[in-house]
Design a protein around this motif. Sequence first.
Motif, PDB file in Angstrom:
ATOM      1  N   GLY A 321     -77.238  10.360  21.327  1.00  0.00           N
ATOM      2  CA  GLY A 321     -78.689  10.507  21.421  1.00  0.00           C
ATOM      3  C   GLY A 321     -79.434   9.300  20.898  1.00  0.00           C
ATOM      4  O   GLY A 321     -80.599   9.399  20.494  1.00  0.00           O
ATOM      5  N   GLY A 322     -78.783   8.142  20.908  1.00  0.00           N
ATOM      6  CA  GLY A 322     -79.361   6.922  20.380  1.00  0.00           C
ATOM      7  C   GLY A 322     -80.056   6.086  21.425  1.00  0.00           C
ATOM      8  O   GLY A 322     -80.549   6.591  22.436  1.00  0.00           O
ATOM      9  N   ASP A 323     -80.053   4.765  21.217  1.00  0.00           N
ATOM     10  CA  ASP A 323     -80.804   3.894  22.113  1.00  0.00           C
ATOM     11  C   ASP A 323     -80.325   2.458  21.933  1.00  0.00           C
ATOM     12  O   ASP A 323     -79.446   2.177  21.101  1.00  0.00           O
ATOM     13  N   THR A 324     -80.920   1.541  22.695  1.00  0.00           N
ATOM     14  CA  THR A 324     -80.657   0.106  22.554  1.00  0.00           C
ATOM     15  C   THR A 324     -81.978  -0.642  22.557  1.00  0.00           C
ATOM     16  O   THR A 324     -82.967  -0.185  23.151  1.00  0.00           O
ATOM     17  N   VAL A 325     -82.005  -1.799  21.890  1.00  0.00           N
ATOM     18  CA  VAL A 325     -83.203  -2.645  21.870  1.00  0.00           C
ATOM     19  C   VAL A 325     -82.784  -4.110  21.949  1.00  0.00           C
ATOM     20  O   VAL A 325     -81.628  -4.453  21.683  1.00  0.00           O
ATOM     21  N   LEU A 326     -83.760  -4.934  22.304  1.00  0.00           N
ATOM     22  CA  LEU A 326     -83.568  -6.385  22.315  1.00  0.00           C
ATOM     23  C   LEU A 326     -84.439  -7.024  21.244  1.00  0.00           C
ATOM     24  O   LEU A 326     -85.536  -6.543  20.951  1.00  0.00           O
ATOM     25  N   VAL A 327     -83.938  -8.120  20.671  1.00  0.00           N
ATOM     26  CA  VAL A 327     -84.705  -8.876  19.678  1.00  0.00           C
ATOM     27  C   VAL A 327     -84.601 -10.366  20.010  1.00  0.00           C
ATOM     28  O   VAL A 327     -83.639 -10.813  20.629  1.00  0.00           O
ATOM     29  N   SER A 328     -85.586 -11.108  19.581  1.00  0.00           N
ATOM     30  CA  SER A 328     -85.607 -12.555  19.838  1.00  0.00           C
ATOM     31  C   SER A 328     -84.792 -13.294  18.789  1.00  0.00           C
ATOM     32  O   SER A 328     -84.498 -12.770  17.715  1.00  0.00           O
ATOM     33  N   ASP A 329     -84.446 -14.538  19.085  1.00  0.00           N
ATOM     34  CA  ASP A 329     -83.753 -15.376  18.106  1.00  0.00           C
ATOM     35  C   ASP A 329     -84.613 -15.580  16.858  1.00  0.00           C
ATOM     36  O   ASP A 329     -84.095 -15.637  15.738  1.00  0.00           O
ATOM     37  N   GLU A 330     -85.914 -15.692  17.054  1.00  0.00           N
ATOM     38  CA  GLU A 330     -86.810 -15.840  15.910  1.00  0.00           C
ATOM     39  C   GLU A 330     -86.744 -14.608  15.008  1.00  0.00           C
ATOM     40  O   GLU A 330     -86.711 -14.725  13.768  1.00  0.00           O
TER      41      GLU A 330
END
Length: 419
Positions: A321-330
């Motif tokens: 029941g989770g999820d995924t996200v994206l993050v920037s190098d900064e």
Amino acid sequence: MAMDHVTTLECTICEREYDPDQIIYTCPEHEGVKGILEVKYDYDVIDDNFDADLDGDIQSQWKYEAFLPVDDDAEVVTLNEGGTDLFDAPNLSEELGVETLVKDDGRNPTGCFKDRASSIAVTKAKHAGRDIITCASTGNAAASLSGYAARGGLDCRIFVPGAAPAGKLAQPLVYGADVLAVNGSYDEAYDLSVEVTDEYGWYNRNAAINPFQVEGKRTVGHELAEQSVVRGEVPDWVVFSMGDGCTIAGAWKGFKEFYDLGYVDDYPKMLGVQAEGASAIHDAFQGHEDIDDIADTIADSIAVGRPRNTIKACRAPQESGGDTVLVSDEDILEAEKLLGTTEGIYAEPAGATPVAGVQEALEQGIIERDETVVVVSTGFGLKDTESAKKATGDVNRIEAELSEVEALFGDAQAAAADD
């Protein structure tokens, strides 16, 4: 030989089964390495054999030997990997605005999470009578495998992309490995490692295709489950960075096993975090039609353009029941500094990526402010000091004069004296 608790190797695509006692990496019914195999177990046998107390005393991952896919008569090659601490992180929690704990797997023997898998690889290679072991790596798996190969008395030949951090290339050289820096990407180094495995019969440790490597990684899930029992509370979320997808897949499998066996009464939601420049698993999980196979991120440990374990990786957030996200190098660099300044934990960029992922998930409303979060830091910061410099800036260079210190801190010192 006996692996009575291991029943079969099953293709994740067509469910074709293979003998777990043979050396086989993928299902040959599919082109390339898409037919990833899953290790299946007889959990009645495991439950009968596992008699350790879930008391938080974890000297190494081999506390869970009953769960690990090794023969009864195999000589275990270990450096006491696993058993890493789960830290309360009050300062980080205050900064993030959510209760956060940190499991610091950068404290493993070679400084990274991958030691859990390397111990299994060298143990199985040695038991199978193989003298040479290989893998492709962005750096950490190379260093990890080299150390365990040295411990086990095996020759080690590793393939890395030419842009791998210098610190990660020096480490396997100290361990005596042959380091082959490929003029190309990680994916090209990976393809070459598979080619030499087919041609020369070297034992391949690549966690993305060797089905037994994920099984070593799943001990982090066992540990988190046991540590939850001791704490009296299962966290709402456990957060991992994702490259090939093996780590989050293994962690979920391990925690879920303890839940299914009744050792723990709940399980966490899994959050997978990828860099914007290497987003293939996130794209697949979110159902994006265009999946980018480019890998361009400062977090070299998760710079994977063509992940081989996408199916297993996506199961973790899906089933939990989770999820995924994206993050920037900064965001990643800021998280590296934040983890260090708040809790004194020095992580490489991929090890700090989960912290950036928590920030992003909070902003998106995926994680609620009243929930509890565990971030798993997978690699020690000294493996990539150049990135740390980008995160922090340079040192203050001064002459050996008190006046120079006064110029920097005079006002602060005066204020402290007045207090």
